[in-house]
Design a protein around this motif. Structure first.
Motif, PDB file in Angstrom:
ATOM      1  N   SER A 186       0.822  -1.111  -0.099  1.00 55.04           N
ATOM      2  CA  SER A 186       0.040   0.125   0.068  1.00 55.04           C
ATOM      3  C   SER A 186       0.730   1.278  -0.048  1.00 55.04           C
ATOM      4  O   SER A 186       1.986   1.331   0.483  1.00 55.04           O
ATOM      5  CB  SER A 186      -1.095   0.027   1.094  1.00 55.04           C
ATOM      6  N   SER A 187       0.376   2.211  -0.658  1.00 55.73           N
ATOM      7  CA  SER A 187       0.901   3.474  -0.565  1.00 55.73           C
ATOM      8  C   SER A 187       0.056   4.773  -1.296  1.00 55.73           C
ATOM      9  O   SER A 187      -0.746   4.435  -2.052  1.00 55.73           O
ATOM     10  CB  SER A 187       2.219   3.644  -1.526  1.00 55.73           C
ATOM     11  N   ASP A 188       0.067   5.798  -0.779  1.00 54.09           N
ATOM     12  CA  ASP A 188      -0.774   6.844  -1.054  1.00 54.09           C
ATOM     13  C   ASP A 188      -0.025   8.154  -1.747  1.00 54.09           C
ATOM     14  O   ASP A 188       0.961   8.277  -1.862  1.00 54.09           O
ATOM     15  CB  ASP A 188      -1.307   7.606   0.158  1.00 54.09           C
ATOM     16  N   PRO A 189      -0.880   8.884  -2.793  1.00 57.66           N
ATOM     17  CA  PRO A 189      -0.366  10.037  -3.364  1.00 57.66           C
ATOM     18  C   PRO A 189       0.085  11.194  -2.465  1.00 57.66           C
ATOM     19  O   PRO A 189      -0.506  11.295  -1.357  1.00 57.66           O
ATOM     20  CB  PRO A 189      -1.456  10.189  -4.543  1.00 57.66           C
ATOM     21  N   VAL A 190       0.807  11.982  -2.912  1.00 54.75           N
ATOM     22  CA  VAL A 190       1.195  13.218  -2.379  1.00 54.75           C
ATOM     23  C   VAL A 190       1.548  14.352  -3.251  1.00 54.75           C
ATOM     24  O   VAL A 190       1.553  14.247  -4.611  1.00 54.75           O
ATOM     25  CB  VAL A 190       2.562  13.169  -1.577  1.00 54.75           C
ATOM     26  N   THR A 191       1.083  15.522  -2.879  1.00 53.38           N
ATOM     27  CA  THR A 191       1.188  17.119  -3.486  1.00 53.38           C
ATOM     28  C   THR A 191       2.838  17.600  -3.054  1.00 53.38           C
ATOM     29  O   THR A 191       2.584  17.884  -1.773  1.00 53.38           O
ATOM     30  CB  THR A 191       0.241  17.592  -3.724  1.00 53.38           C
ATOM     31  N   LEU A 192       3.665  17.869  -4.019  1.00 58.05           N
ATOM     32  CA  LEU A 192       4.819  18.608  -3.481  1.00 58.05           C
ATOM     33  C   LEU A 192       4.761  20.055  -3.720  1.00 58.05           C
ATOM     34  O   LEU A 192       4.385  20.304  -4.999  1.00 58.05           O
ATOM     35  CB  LEU A 192       6.115  17.989  -4.159  1.00 58.05           C
ATOM     36  N   GLY A 193       4.891  20.889  -2.865  1.00 59.08           N
ATOM     37  CA  GLY A 193       5.088  22.341  -3.039  1.00 59.08           C
ATOM     38  C   GLY A 193       6.462  22.675  -4.052  1.00 59.08           C
ATOM     39  O   GLY A 193       7.461  21.582  -4.146  1.00 59.08           O
ATOM     40  N   PRO A 194       6.582  23.732  -4.388  1.00 60.08           N
ATOM     41  CA  PRO A 194       7.939  24.112  -5.151  1.00 60.08           C
ATOM     42  C   PRO A 194       9.025  23.835  -4.318  1.00 60.08           C
ATOM     43  O   PRO A 194       9.124  24.419  -3.115  1.00 60.08           O
ATOM     44  CB  PRO A 194       7.692  25.825  -5.296  1.00 60.08           C
ATOM     45  N   GLY A 195       9.991  23.230  -5.023  1.00 60.29           N
ATOM     46  CA  GLY A 195      11.400  22.898  -3.987  1.00 60.29           C
ATOM     47  C   GLY A 195      11.312  21.734  -3.049  1.00 60.29           C
ATOM     48  O   GLY A 195      12.175  21.635  -2.198  1.00 60.29           O
ATOM     49  N   GLU A 196      10.050  21.317  -2.913  1.00 61.65           N
ATOM     50  CA  GLU A 196       9.768  20.386  -1.720  1.00 61.65           C
ATOM     51  C   GLU A 196      10.452  19.000  -1.868  1.00 61.65           C
ATOM     52  O   GLU A 196      10.269  18.449  -2.963  1.00 61.65           O
ATOM     53  CB  GLU A 196       8.474  20.191  -1.304  1.00 61.65           C
ATOM     54  N   GLN A 197      10.912  18.241  -0.959  1.00 57.01           N
ATOM     55  CA  GLN A 197      11.281  16.916  -1.010  1.00 57.01           C
ATOM     56  C   GLN A 197      10.728  16.065   0.254  1.00 57.01           C
ATOM     57  O   GLN A 197      10.683  16.627   1.293  1.00 57.01           O
ATOM     58  CB  GLN A 197      12.764  16.505  -0.757  1.00 57.01           C
ATOM     59  N   ARG A 198      10.264  15.037  -0.266  1.00 58.03           N
ATOM     60  CA  ARG A 198       9.358  13.993   0.939  1.00 58.03           C
ATOM     61  C   ARG A 198       9.818  12.679   0.581  1.00 58.03           C
ATOM     62  O   ARG A 198      10.113  12.124  -0.376  1.00 58.03           O
ATOM     63  CB  ARG A 198       8.082  14.551   0.549  1.00 58.03           C
ATOM     64  N   GLU A 199       9.596  11.777   1.734  1.00 58.29           N
ATOM     65  CA  GLU A 199       9.714  10.384   1.728  1.00 58.29           C
ATOM     66  C   GLU A 199       8.303  10.024   1.694  1.00 58.29           C
ATOM     67  O   GLU A 199       7.476  10.264   2.530  1.00 58.29           O
ATOM     68  CB  GLU A 199      10.459  10.072   3.101  1.00 58.29           C
ATOM     69  N   VAL A 200       8.143   9.005   0.640  1.00 57.83           N
ATOM     70  CA  VAL A 200       6.911   8.318   0.477  1.00 57.83           C
ATOM     71  C   VAL A 200       6.710   6.970   1.010  1.00 57.83           C
ATOM     72  O   VAL A 200       7.384   6.041   0.676  1.00 57.83           O
ATOM     73  CB  VAL A 200       6.270   8.534  -0.970  1.00 57.83           C
ATOM     74  N   PRO A 201       5.921   6.658   2.018  1.00 62.94           N
ATOM     75  CA  PRO A 201       6.017   5.161   2.468  1.00 62.94           C
ATOM     76  C   PRO A 201       5.183   4.307   1.648  1.00 62.94           C
ATOM     77  O   PRO A 201       4.263   4.764   1.205  1.00 62.94           O
ATOM     78  CB  PRO A 201       5.342   5.481   3.940  1.00 62.94           C
ATOM     79  N   ILE A 202       5.792   2.941   1.704  1.00 66.47           N
ATOM     80  CA  ILE A 202       5.160   1.954   0.946  1.00 66.47           C
ATOM     81  C   ILE A 202       5.352   0.911   1.906  1.00 66.47           C
ATOM     82  O   ILE A 202       6.275   0.459   2.525  1.00 66.47           O
ATOM     83  CB  ILE A 202       5.587   1.606  -0.514  1.00 66.47           C
ATOM     84  N   THR A 203       4.141   0.264   2.086  1.00 66.77           N
ATOM     85  CA  THR A 203       4.159  -0.867   3.323  1.00 66.77           C
ATOM     86  C   THR A 203       3.737  -2.333   2.711  1.00 66.77           C
ATOM     87  O   THR A 203       2.786  -2.345   1.807  1.00 66.77           O
ATOM     88  CB  THR A 203       2.847  -0.406   4.445  1.00 66.77           C
ATOM     89  N   PHE A 204       4.749  -2.886   3.103  1.00 64.96           N
ATOM     90  CA  PHE A 204       4.427  -4.512   2.734  1.00 64.96           C
ATOM     91  C   PHE A 204       3.760  -5.408   3.852  1.00 64.96           C
ATOM     92  O   PHE A 204       4.214  -5.262   5.176  1.00 64.96           O
ATOM     93  CB  PHE A 204       5.663  -5.055   2.290  1.00 64.96           C
ATOM     94  N   SER A 205       2.761  -5.861   3.520  1.00 62.85           N
ATOM     95  CA  SER A 205       1.914  -6.730   4.655  1.00 62.85           C
ATOM     96  C   SER A 205       1.475  -8.083   4.118  1.00 62.85           C
ATOM     97  O   SER A 205       0.520  -8.323   3.748  1.00 62.85           O
ATOM     98  CB  SER A 205       0.662  -5.938   5.322  1.00 62.85           C
ATOM     99  N   PRO A 206       2.509  -9.137   4.152  1.00 60.73           N
ATOM    100  CA  PRO A 206       2.119 -10.259   3.337  1.00 60.73           C
ATOM    101  C   PRO A 206       1.215 -11.255   4.132  1.00 60.73           C
ATOM    102  O   PRO A 206       1.136 -11.067   5.392  1.00 60.73           O
ATOM    103  CB  PRO A 206       3.463 -11.049   3.267  1.00 60.73           C
ATOM    104  N   GLY A 207       0.395 -11.811   3.247  1.00 64.65           N
ATOM    105  CA  GLY A 207      -0.664 -12.749   3.830  1.00 64.65           C
ATOM    106  C   GLY A 207      -0.383 -14.291   3.253  1.00 64.65           C
ATOM    107  O   GLY A 207      -0.772 -15.300   3.881  1.00 64.65           O
ATOM    108  N   ARG A 208       0.464 -14.231   2.315  1.00 66.66           N
ATOM    109  CA  ARG A 208       0.583 -15.411   1.357  1.00 66.66           C
ATOM    110  C   ARG A 208       2.306 -15.559   1.574  1.00 66.66           C
ATOM    111  O   ARG A 208       3.107 -14.620   1.479  1.00 66.66           O
ATOM    112  CB  ARG A 208       0.095 -15.346  -0.048  1.00 66.66           C
TER     113      ARG A 208
END
Length: 983
Positions: A186-208
């Motif tokens: 899972s992961s969500d969209p983000v909006t970056l302002g001018p000159g902005e840097q951001r860490e976008v999380p992605i999560t692994f949650s296995p069931g298989r």
């Protein structure tokens, strides 16, 4: 999320005053007015969009209709439409609105013009200037690969990727997961302002459980192409596992301790916490020390704990150890514990033995087996001493029993055993008894006694005849070996005891007894025994002497010695075979005579002065049937044949030397003759099915003048053979020689003038002479090598092969008899490879010796008892013939039939299918197994890998072969039992 700049556009009405006076009559008209000076949308991100509205007002004095509006400018960047559906009919002072959208498709200034059409008579078109700039604004994504490693199912792990907006405009970043396992991320969209840097999380949650098929597609701006981010992830059924999961302590003496390690292995890449270790407590025999918990196992780390088993009772014991793990799916890692309470044992057999009645002077052995048959973990057992003591009242020094030397101390691990011999050597008449005291460290007691008894009987002194009086090996070439024998016959009227048959002088290591030293033999009157003596000639050559001896029960001659003598040097004569083994025969069915061929491998003539059979174990059992009258001179490359028969009238093993006196040797050249006569009429031929993985292929091509039509077909067919061979993936050696023996003319290429005499073409080395499956462009090289020309006059294919595979060619890089350099055949013939010979010619073979001679020679190249490892094929004339062939190839046909091959017609227009067939058969497991002797009808039984096979095979009397409908598997052991028939 779309970014829009709200733009408030004020429609400024341009009030136009007419130039005429109001009182002056005029025609009333409508007129449009719009925002003056145009619209500037400023900077807009590529693929993004911005909108503005333009108000249109009728500033005239009569109604007008606005027909349409459009933009003149860069395609795709501008759009315009009315905000309300028409018709747009404006009364004086009325207004309507159009919406203008700017969506830049590229960077830079993108000017345009808004054009509006109305039915105004004076000014039907009005224009509004539009201005905007496209800006390349998108986020940069790093890294391009995310590795979640291995985690346990039902847990989760979050990684991040970095998005950076280097522009002065906001951008929208949208991550999307694709692949079969995207639902576990899972992961969500983000909006970056001018000159902005951001860490976008992605999560692994296995069931298989398993490796994941997933990837991340990141859209770095609205409308931008996706940026691919590789994702690696795996989920495990269990992160922390025990190695081994079952800890078996084996058998341990009661109240003894055994410590065994158990390892916990963190299979995942994430740290796992071990909180405690507990035993189930089913059996108090198991325990552990301080576990040192809790602790954290790093990813991939292994830790070891020591568990203890101290059996408090006999018999089996079981328990469980539980390692508690911080895990949702597997909160414990379990280790099964098993042990057996018991003690190790010393096992000896026999504990007592009666040798019975034995003659004075004999030596009779019995084998004693000592085994550590205690618990698997009971520790080693050590034998410290073996000592005989008398038990019959005689001093220990006079005991008549002894033990073969055994290096002491001798250590036996659990399950290991050792055998040694105990001998009874009676020296006096009457009963004898002795005890062997074995000292060990076994816990039940350190000494064990073994009891032996026997009865010594008197007999007359031995009367023996020993043949030959001296074992003379004659000349054996350096690096080769030979075997002869000694026969000891009892010519007296009473039995004879003989013991300690051994080498007393091995001549510096060159003499040996293939069967090993013999302890003792009892020979009944009129009976005998034979034993083999071997000589191995060192590379340096020379003269050697030695001796074998034995001890008969004869006070006058207590030791009999038989001298050994041998000479070794290089000889001009090359014998083929180097020894003749007639196998097992019987007096009423003697084997067929055998041939020995001799070739002068030197550059100078050799004078042969005598051919004879020397002294052997039984003179007269071997006899010369056919030998050239001596003396005679043998020119270089010439040969002669000797035929020797074996009568098989004397039971047992018979050995004699076949000698040839020649002018280049001080003593005659040896070929050993070996045969065994038996009352047993049955025979077993044993074969090991070849796997076709290694094959040596020799093409023998007719280079006579009549091959004008056939040689181009041979050349054209070679790619078919090469392709078939390479397709089967065999380890291939392939070479070509010709049927020519004597040089004729330079009309034949290769430097030998058509007289290769067994040397591989080209003799001058202008191309590879021994090709393999790794030879570049094998088919082309093979085509060039079989193009041997047409200049020779006599086809001697069999003789060419014999020379090609005999010394000095087969074992030398250079033929010492000829001028060309490096013209030997060294490296072609391999002991472990099957041998295939393919003859190709338009006439039959005209070699000097019989087909049987050449077939036997080729079989000796691969072993007399493995005939299926050598096969002959021929592309030669058949009975039907054709105008370009010279009679039927009966000799080739006979050789092919006897070796399981076949003859293919030389008259065919295309040889390619024939050579593919040769390759398929030659590189496949054999389905035809030639027997060494003719069988009686109906007596054949067949076993494959020990199992009786009653169907799926037939006997072919024409080739004396057992033929399988389906070839046995590679490596299968095929045994053919039959009653030998006399021929």
């Amino acid at each position: 999320m779309s970014r829009r700049w709200g733009l408030c556009v004020l429609a400024v009405l341009l009030v136009l005053t007419g130039c005429a006076d109001r009182d002056r009559p005029a025609i009333a008209d409508g007129r449009l007015a719009a925002t003056p000076g145009g619209l500037d949308f400023l900077r807009v991100a590529i693929f993004d969009g911005r909108e503005a509205e333009v108000v249109l007002r009728n500033v005239g004095r009569s109604r007008i209709i606005v027909d349409e509006a459009w933009v003149e400018g860069p395609a795709g960047a501008w759009q315009v439409d009315f905000t309300h559906e028409g018709p747009h009919s404006l009364i004086p002072g009325g207004e309507c609105t159009v919406r203008v959208r700017f969506t830049p498709q590229g960077e830079g200034e993108l000017p345009a013009t808004l054009v509006v059409r109305s039915d105004s008579k004076k000014e039907p078109l009005i224009r509004v200037r539009l201005q905007g700039m496209g800006v390349d604004a998108w986020a940069r994504v790093t890294p391009r690969r995310l590795d979640f490693g291995r985690i346990e199912a039902d847990s989760s792990k979050t990684l991040t990727f970095t998005v950076n907006n280097p522009t002065d405009m906001p951008v929208e970043v949208t991550p999307k997961l694709v692949g079969a396992d995207r639902d576990e991320f899972s992961s969500d969209p983000v909006t970056l302002g001018p000159g902005e840097q951001r860490e976008v999380p992605i999560t692994f949650s296995p069931g298989r459980v398993g490796r994941k098929q997933v990837a991340l597609a990141v859209t770095p701006c609205k409308g931008c192409s996706d940026v691919a981010v590789q994702v690696a992830a795996e989920s495990l059924e269990q992160a922390v596992v025990a190695e081994p999961p079952l800890l078996d302590f084996g058998s341990i003496p009661v109240d003894k301790d055994s410590f065994r390690p158990v390892r916990l292995h963190n299979l995942s890449t994430e740290p796992m916490t071990i909180t405690e270790l507990k035993l189930e407590g089913r059996d108090a025999s198991f325990s552990h020390g301080a576990p040192g918990l809790p602790l954290v196992l790093a990813g991939g780390e292994t830790r070891t704990w020591e568990l203890r088993y101290s059996p408090g009772h006999m018999g089996p014991a079981e328990d469980m150890a539980f390692f508690h793990v911080v895990s949702k799916r597997h909160p414990t890692t379990d280790v099964a514990l098993r042990g057996f309470g018991g003690a190790a044992e010393l096992c000896v057999s026999p504990m007592a033995h009666d040798f019975g009645r034995q003659p004075i002077g004999s030596k009779t052995p019995v084998v004693v087996n000592v085994k550590n048959c205690g618990a698997a973990n009971g520790g080693p057992l050590t034998i410290h001493g073996l000592e005989f003591h008398s038990s019959d009242g005689h001093p220990d020094a006079d005991v008549q029993f002894n033990v073969a030397p055994l290096t002491l101390p001798h250590r036996l691990l659990p399950g290991e055993e050792v055998n040694f011999k105990v001998f009874y050597e009676p020296m006096r008449v009457g009963a004898a008894a002795g005890r062997l005291v074995m000292t060990t460290d076994v816990y039940t007691g350190n000494t064990t006694e073994l009891d032996f008894t026997g009865l010594g009987e008197p007999h007359l002194p031995c009367q023996l005849a020993v043949t030959p009086a001296t074992v003379d090996f004659g000349t054996v070439e350096p690096g080769y070996g030979a075997v002869l024998g000694v026969k000891v016959a009892n010519v007296g009227t009473d039995l004879c005891a003989v013991k300690n048959i051994r080498l007393s002088d091995d001549g510096g290591g060159v003499f040996s007894m293939p069967g090993g030293a013999l302890d003792g033999v009892i020979i009944w009157p009129g009976d005998y025994f034979s034993y083999m003596v071997a000589f191995r000639a060192p590379a340096s050559g020379g003269d050697f002497t030695g001796a074998v001896q034995f001890e008969p029960a004869d006070p006058v001659t207590p030791v009999v010695s038989v001298p050994l003598m041998a000479h070794s040097q290089n000889a001009c004569l090359v014998a083929s075979p180097r020894f003749v083994d007639y196998g097992v025969s019987r007096p009423d069915c003697a084997p067929a005579p055998r041939e020995v061929n001799y070739l002068n491998a030197c550059r100078d003539p050799v004078t042969v002065s005598n051919v004879f059979i020397g002294p052997g174990t039984t003179d007269g059992e071997f006899e010369l049937h056919d030998a050239p009258a001596t003396p005679f001179t043998l020119d270089p490359n010439d040969g002669f044949t000797v035929t020797v028969g074996y009568l098989a009238q004397v039971y047992g093993l018979n050995m004699s030397p076949l000698f040839v006196d020649s002018s280049d040797l001080p003593v005659p050249l040896l070929v050993p003759l070996i045969g065994e006569s038996s009352k047993q009429m049955d025979k077993t031929d044993t074969f090991i099915q070849q796997d076709g993985s290694k094959v040596d292929v020799l093409f023998v091509v007719d280079n006579t003048a009549s091959m004008v039509e056939e040689q181009p077909r041979i050349v054209a067919a070679m790619p078919a053979f090469a392709d078939a061979a390479l397709a089967r993936g065999v380890d291939l050696h392939v070479a070509v020689t010709t049927t020519g023996i004597d040089p004729v003319s330079n009309a034949c290429p290769g430097g030998a003038q058509g007289g290769e005499a067994g040397r591989f073409v080209p003799v001058d080395g202008t191309r590879p002479r021994i090709m393999t499956n790794r030879t570049p462009d094998l088919a082309s090289v093979l085509q060039q090598n079989v193009n041997v020309g047409q200049c020779a006059t006599v086809e001697q294919g069999f003789e060419a092969v014999r020379r090609a595979l005999s010394p000095p060619l087969v074992n030398n890089a250079d033929d010492p008899r000829t001028a060309p350099r490096n013209d030997g055949n060294l490296g072609f013939l391999r002991d472990e490879a099957a041998l295939v010979v393919v003859f190709m010619g338009d006439e039959d073979d005209h070699s000097p010796d019989s087909v049987d001679t050449y077939v036997r020679f080729l079989r000796t190249r691969k072993g007399e008892n493995q005939p299926q490892r050598m096969t002959i094929y021929a592309i030669a004339p058949t009975a039907s013939g054709c105008p370009t062939s010279g009679g039927a190839g009966t000799r080739y046909a006979e050789a092919a039939s006897r070796t399981g091959g076949e003859v293919l017609s030389v008259c065919a227009a295309d040889y390619a299918p024939l050579l593919r067939s040769v390759a398929t058969k030659a590189f496949s497991a054999q389905d035809r197994f030639p027997l060494s002797e003719p069988p009686d009808a109906g007596s054949i039984t067949v076993r494959v890998n020990g199992s009786l096979v009653t169907s799926g095979w037939t006997y072919d009397g024409a080739t004396n072969s057992v033929v399988f409908a389906s070839a046995p598997a590679s490596g299968a052991k095929v045994e053919v039992y039959y009653r030998r028939a006399c021929r």
